[in-house]
Design a protein around this motif. Structure first.
Motif, mmCIF file in Angstrom:
data_model
loop_
_atom_site.group_PDB
_atom_site.id
_atom_site.type_symbol
_atom_site.label_atom_id
_atom_site.label_comp_id
_atom_site.label_asym_id
_atom_site.label_seq_id
_atom_site.Cartn_x
_atom_site.Cartn_y
_atom_site.Cartn_z
ATOM 1 N N GLU A 84 -39.019 66.251 -38.271
ATOM 2 C CA GLU A 84 -39.417 66.178 -39.681
ATOM 3 C C GLU A 84 -38.428 65.325 -40.471
ATOM 4 N N TYR A 85 -37.159 65.410 -40.125
ATOM 5 C CA TYR A 85 -36.157 64.574 -40.783
ATOM 6 C C TYR A 85 -36.418 63.100 -40.493
ATOM 7 N N ILE A 86 -36.767 62.778 -39.247
ATOM 8 C CA ILE A 86 -37.088 61.390 -38.899
ATOM 9 C C ILE A 86 -38.293 60.902 -39.699
ATOM 10 N N ASP A 87 -39.289 61.778 -39.898
ATOM 11 C CA ASP A 87 -40.443 61.403 -40.724
ATOM 12 C C ASP A 87 -39.995 61.050 -42.136
ATOM 13 N N ILE A 88 -39.080 61.833 -42.689
ATOM 14 C CA ILE A 88 -38.567 61.575 -44.039
ATOM 15 C C ILE A 88 -37.872 60.218 -44.079
ATOM 16 N N LEU A 89 -37.062 59.933 -43.061
ATOM 17 C CA LEU A 89 -36.323 58.670 -43.011
ATOM 18 C C LEU A 89 -37.273 57.479 -42.997
ATOM 19 N N GLN A 90 -38.367 57.607 -42.278
ATOM 20 C CA GLN A 90 -39.265 56.471 -42.083
ATOM 21 C C GLN A 90 -40.252 56.282 -43.229
ATOM 22 N N PRO A 128 -18.986 64.505 -28.688
ATOM 23 C CA PRO A 128 -19.727 63.273 -28.976
ATOM 24 C C PRO A 128 -20.787 63.594 -30.034
ATOM 25 N N VAL A 129 -20.701 62.981 -31.204
ATOM 26 C CA VAL A 129 -21.538 63.420 -32.323
ATOM 27 C C VAL A 129 -22.354 62.276 -32.915
ATOM 28 N N LEU A 130 -23.548 62.642 -33.406
ATOM 29 C CA LEU A 130 -24.424 61.690 -34.076
ATOM 30 C C LEU A 130 -24.280 61.803 -35.585
ATOM 31 N N PHE A 131 -24.405 60.637 -36.245
ATOM 32 C CA PHE A 131 -24.484 60.577 -37.698
ATOM 33 C C PHE A 131 -25.755 59.804 -38.042
ATOM 34 N N VAL A 132 -26.585 60.378 -38.904
ATOM 35 C CA VAL A 132 -27.861 59.770 -39.267
ATOM 36 C C VAL A 132 -27.985 59.790 -40.782
ATOM 37 N N GLY A 133 -28.535 58.705 -41.342
ATOM 38 C CA GLY A 133 -28.717 58.659 -42.792
ATOM 39 C C GLY A 133 -29.908 57.821 -43.187
ATOM 40 N N GLY A 134 -30.451 58.113 -44.362
ATOM 41 C CA GLY A 134 -31.588 57.374 -44.880
ATOM 42 C C GLY A 134 -31.178 56.147 -45.660
ATOM 43 N N GLU A 135 -32.109 55.253 -45.855
ATOM 44 C CA GLU A 135 -31.840 54.023 -46.607
ATOM 45 C C GLU A 135 -31.305 54.348 -47.994
ATOM 46 N N GLY A 136 -30.145 53.760 -48.307
ATOM 47 C CA GLY A 136 -29.538 53.965 -49.614
ATOM 48 C C GLY A 136 -28.580 55.129 -49.694
ATOM 49 N N SER A 137 -28.526 55.976 -48.679
ATOM 50 C CA SER A 137 -27.609 57.112 -48.724
ATOM 51 C C SER A 137 -26.179 56.636 -48.575
ATOM 52 N N ARG A 138 -25.252 57.414 -49.109
ATOM 53 C CA ARG A 138 -23.846 57.033 -49.136
ATOM 54 C C ARG A 138 -22.971 58.185 -48.679
ATOM 55 N N VAL A 139 -21.860 57.842 -48.043
ATOM 56 C CA VAL A 139 -20.840 58.815 -47.661
ATOM 57 C C VAL A 139 -19.629 58.544 -48.532
ATOM 58 N N VAL A 140 -19.197 59.533 -49.298
ATOM 59 C CA VAL A 140 -18.089 59.359 -50.231
ATOM 60 C C VAL A 140 -16.835 58.860 -49.507
ATOM 61 N N MET A 141 -16.027 58.070 -50.186
ATOM 62 C CA MET A 141 -14.780 57.593 -49.606
ATOM 63 C C MET A 141 -13.906 58.782 -49.196
ATOM 64 N N HIS A 142 -13.475 58.791 -47.935
ATOM 65 C CA HIS A 142 -12.704 59.928 -47.420
ATOM 66 C C HIS A 142 -11.946 59.493 -46.169
ATOM 67 N N TYR A 143 -11.037 60.354 -45.712
ATOM 68 C CA TYR A 143 -10.488 60.225 -44.370
ATOM 69 C C TYR A 143 -10.762 61.529 -43.640
ATOM 70 N N ASP A 144 -10.719 61.508 -42.331
ATOM 71 C CA ASP A 144 -11.133 62.673 -41.560
ATOM 72 C C ASP A 144 -10.055 63.744 -41.523
#
Length: 289
Positions: A84-90, A128-144
């Motif tokens: 369902e998340y992939i549907d939202i992305l597309q 081993p991890v995945l990161f997924v985001g939609g068009e226009g989404s942003r990740v705030v400036m940070h360090y891990d």
């Protein structure tokens, strides 16, 4: 005024020895363009593939809205099955993101689609991890928070990434008791009249495309904008020195818990106090009245 950014170097056929000498030990970022050339993931990994392999797994989704009042700063906006998340992305632009999807726990058969590169680095193979985001989404400036060295492999879409070394921390409006810059600042188009210290900081940028790997050294700040719906894999190398391990434990056990406790006790007053302090400290560091 504009941000002072230079392009991240790009390399092909980078040997283990050259990587360690030129990038890993000096803690400098680099894009390795051909590290995935022999991975099955290079051809197989797209949204349709993950719809088939992981579509039924319910995943937490996070939006770009800063936490307010007594809200937990790490809480998801919703949970949905991956398909369902992939549907939202597309369907079009969305600020919904998914991060730290652990392949080993959720889809262990997909681990065979990639391999840990021989770069002279000890990887933490349980994450081993995945990161997924939609068009226009942003990740705030940070360090891990865990101070990992990150190897970020992009497989679907394109993203803009801005990096700053730890030496520039004093100019980045770091929020006290956190590992983030002020969430109100959009690093893709920052208001440099309101946040002028950013123009003094010296950083790097790139647009990461299909199959490319970005090495992000430990403690480096990073901002990410998803130019299109994107799916990426991150492999991590954790710090090993006693001093770094102590700093990680402090981040995990004290900083995060203390901040959440103060949010619950003081709500928006605590958030406003931290942001005001971030501005005062940054402008003092930058020599701005």
């Amino acid at each position: 005024m504009k941000l002072d950014l230079q392009n991240i170097p790009r390399r092909r056929d980078l040997s283990k020895e050259d990587f360690l000498r030129e990038y890993f030990h000096p803690k400098k970022p680099v894009i390795i363009e051909d590290l995935t050339s022999e991975w099955p993931a290079l051809e197989k990994w797209d949204f349709d593939y993950f719809r088939k392999k992981a579509g039924g797994i319910v995943v937490p989704l996070y939006d770009g809205k800063p936490a307010k009042g007594r809200e937990n700063s790490h809480g998801p906006a919703m949970k949905r099955p991956f398909r369902e998340y992939i549907d939202i992305l597309q369907k079009g632009p969305t600020d919904l993101r998914m991060f730290f999807f652990n392949l080993l726990q959720n889809c262990p058969e997909l681990v065979s689609d990639f391999k840990y590169p021989d770069l002279g680095v000890k990887f933490f193979k349980k994450l081993p991890v995945l990161f997924v985001g939609g068009e226009g989404s942003r990740v705030v400036m940070h360090y891990d928070m865990d101070l990992a060295n990150n190897f970020h492999f992009n497989f679907v879409g394109e993203k803009r990434i801005i990096l700053y070394p730890p030496s520039e921390t004093g100019l980045l409006y770091k929020v006290p008791y956190s590992i983030v810059s002020m969430e109100i600042i959009d690093m893709d188009d920052p208001d440099l009249e309101k946040y002028p210290a950013l123009a003094q900081a010296k950083g790097f940028e790139t647009r990461l495309k299909h199959g490319e790997c970005l090495y992000i050294p430990s403690e480096w700040w990073h901002f990410i904008k998803y130019e299109t719906p994107s799916l990426s894999l991150t492999l991590r190398s954790l710090p090993r020195s006693p001093g770094k391990i102590a700093e990680v434990l402090n981040n995990l056990l004290f900083v995060r818990n203390y901040d959440n406790l103060m949010r619950k006790m003081k709500g928006q007053e605590w958030i406003d106090y931290k942001n005001e302090l971030a501005i005062r400290r940054t402008h003092r560091n930058a020599g701005i009245e």
